[in-house]
Write an enzyme that holds these catalytic residues in place. Structure first.
Site, PDB file in Angstrom:
ATOM      1  N   GLU A  66       0.833  -1.224   0.000  1.00 42.54           N
ATOM      2  CA  GLU A  66       0.000   0.000   0.000  1.00 42.54           C
ATOM      3  C   GLU A  66       0.860   1.264   0.000  1.00 42.54           C
ATOM      4  O   GLU A  66       0.546   2.255  -0.674  1.00 42.54           O
ATOM      5  CB  GLU A  66      -0.911  -0.020   1.232  1.00 42.54           C
TER       6      GLU A  66
ATOM      7  N   GLY B 124       2.123   7.395  -0.644  1.00 43.18           N
ATOM      8  CA  GLY B 124       2.472   7.555   0.774  1.00 43.18           C
ATOM      9  C   GLY B 124       1.345   7.095   1.681  1.00 43.18           C
ATOM     10  O   GLY B 124       0.978   5.915   1.686  1.00 43.18           O
TER      11      GLY B 124
ATOM     12  N   LYS C 201       5.196   4.357  -9.928  1.00 42.71           N
ATOM     13  CA  LYS C 201       3.913   4.331  -9.221  1.00 42.71           C
ATOM     14  C   LYS C 201       2.748   4.136 -10.190  1.00 42.71           C
ATOM     15  O   LYS C 201       1.822   3.369  -9.900  1.00 42.71           O
ATOM     16  CB  LYS C 201       3.746   5.617  -8.413  1.00 42.71           C
TER      17      LYS C 201
HETATM   18  N1  HSE Z   1      10.091  10.684  -3.182  1.00 41.32           N
HETATM   19  C1  HSE Z   1       8.740  10.281  -3.133  1.00 41.32           C
HETATM   20  C2  HSE Z   1       7.841  11.492  -3.398  1.00 41.32           C
HETATM   21  C3  HSE Z   1       8.462   9.691  -1.782  1.00 41.32           C
HETATM   22  O1  HSE Z   1       8.357  12.608  -3.349  1.00 41.32           O
HETATM   23  O2  HSE Z   1       6.674  11.343  -3.679  1.00 41.32           O
HETATM   24  C4  HSE Z   1       7.196   8.926  -1.699  1.00 41.32           C
HETATM   25  O3  HSE Z   1       7.164   7.851  -2.574  1.00 41.32           O
END
Ligand code: HSE
Length: 416
Positions: free
Chosen positions: A124, A129, A200
């Site tokens: 998840e 995040g 992602k």
């Molecule tokens: N470096 C990533 C961001 C951290 O800034 O979204 C979370 O995946």
């Protein structure tokens, strides 16, 4: 009592230990059993570490301990994380991770391994995040055919773009600030070049379409080329510049890309600012659903990791039923075959000549005029919908013309 181990005591790993300690009672109540961090594996030395008694540098202390049934992998990267995850899953330990690089690269194999060994591999926290998005896609929206996803998936770049626009900070200053706040990856190029968002959207697409969408085949651009001048033009068009990850299903075909885009202020994604992420999922039954929240940072990400741990404790049987088929390469649409409207900024030697040339090449365009000094020798406009392939040909011809000094920038428009 369920014993777990945390592999990697970095920002997220230390956050996981903190959240479990802090919310021990409510977590225990929700899970139905107390959850205890028995070991933390990290090869580094930590001074003044609040979890010193849990630390070990010896992986065998974790793997050979049969009382540890769940591993939290927050090492990142694919080197040690991959070997440790395989070893854990094949020896009957479930794994929870925030490691999008590993999931995007080896997801199909690791999910299958989890299922074959009747354990879970949950991630998840790898996307968005602290925002729940993986579980909603797998469960709450499971009755839908997912038609498309559009999202701001990288907090660092959204933070940088917001600081540039609101505070007039230059790119370097805004990046440094994001790094100090712990948002950026260890190597910030994966944020600013769009690689993190690409991984992602590959994960979200794979979940949504039940087929492995390979991040390596997703067209990706970052935000290094975006300037404060571009932002002035966007403002003039009542819009903002955002780094957007988009994925669409067209029948059997899938298209995905990560690029900076111009989003009109009336669109929901235009108002997602700072480190916040937002994801719009379009399903054929629900229509559009939007997920919004903190997409990076220690405790938000740790909260998503711990929620996966709780889920595993509540469901002893494997809940890694989502196995991603490796799809036919031809199913991913080539960027050249897709269409967009483009914003184009030209530094010109001869205004009239440039306007005539553009009209002769692509017909009428919508001019964007800025009353600012830097814009005096520029010709900026919005194209009609055009294929990427034709657009590339158009830009090539502009670059060859002697009425144009250079193409200062080109940015796609986003249509929700
Ligand atoms: N470096 C990533 C961001 C951290 O800034 O979204 C979370 O995946």
């Amino acid at each position: 009592m369920v014993n777990i181990a945390v592999l990697g005591y970095g920002v997220v790993g230390s956050g996981v230990v903190e959240v479990i300690k802090k919310n021990r009672h409510s977590i225990g109540t929700r899970a139905g059993e107390e959850i205890k961090v028995k070991k933390v594996l990290d090869i580094r030395d930590f001074t003044d570490c609040p979890d010193a008694e849990l630390m070990t540098k010896d992986a065998e202390e974790v793997f050979k301990d049969d009382s540890i049934s769940i591993l939290v992998e927050t090492i990142g990267g694919t080197k040690f994380a991959y070997d440790f995850t395989r070893r854990a899953l094949s020896s009957g330990k479930s794994v929870v991770t925030s490691n999008k690089e590993l999931v995007a690269t080896h997801g199909p194999e690791l999910l299958k391994m989890a299922r074959d060994n009747n354990v879970s591999y949950l991630f998840e926290a790898s996307v968005g995040g602290g925002i729940p998005i993986v579980r909603p896609l797998n469960q709450c929206l499971a009755a839908n055919e997912i038609i498309g996803i559009a999202g701001i998936l990288n907090g660092t770049t959204n933070y940088i773009l917001t600081s540039m626009r609101k505070e007039g900070k230059d790119f370097g200053e805004a990046l440094k600030d994001a790094q100090e706040k712990g948002y950026a990856e260890a190597d910030p190029s994966s944020d600013i070049d769009g690689v993190d968002a690409c991984r992602k959207i590959a994960i979200l697409s794979s979940i949504s379409y039940n087929e492995f969408v390979d991040a390596n085949r997703i067209y990706t651009e970052g935000i290094r080329e975006i300037t404060l001048e571009d932002m002035q033009y966007a403002k003039e068009m009542d819009s903002k510049i955002k780094l957007l990850a988009i994925s669409r299903r067209y029948g059997e075909n899938i298209f995905a890309r990560v690029t900076p885009v111009i989003v009109n202020n009336s669109g929901q994604l235009a108002n997602v600012e700072g480190v916040f992420n937002a994801i719009i999922v379009r399903g054929n039954a629900i229509g559009d659903a939007m997920f919004y929240g903190r997409g990076a940072g220690k405790l938000p990400t740790a909260s998503a990791v711990v929620a996966d741990v709780i889920d595993i404790v509540k469901h002893v049987e494997s809940n890694s039923n989502n196995v991603w088929k490796i799809m036919n390469e031809n199913n991913i649409v080539n960027i050249d075959e897709t269409e967009s409207e483009f914003f184009v900024r030209l530094k010109v030697k001869n205004h009239e000549g440039a306007e005539k040339l553009v009209k002769s090449l692509i017909g009428d365009v919508e001019k964007v005029v800025l009353q600012m000094d830097f814009a005096k020798d520029e010709y900026a406009f919005k194209t009609d919908v055009i294929t990427e392939k034709s657009f590339k040909g158009f830009i090539k011809k502009l670059n060859q013309s002697d009425v144009i000094e250079k193409v200062a920038n080109t940015i796609r428009f986003f249509e929700e």
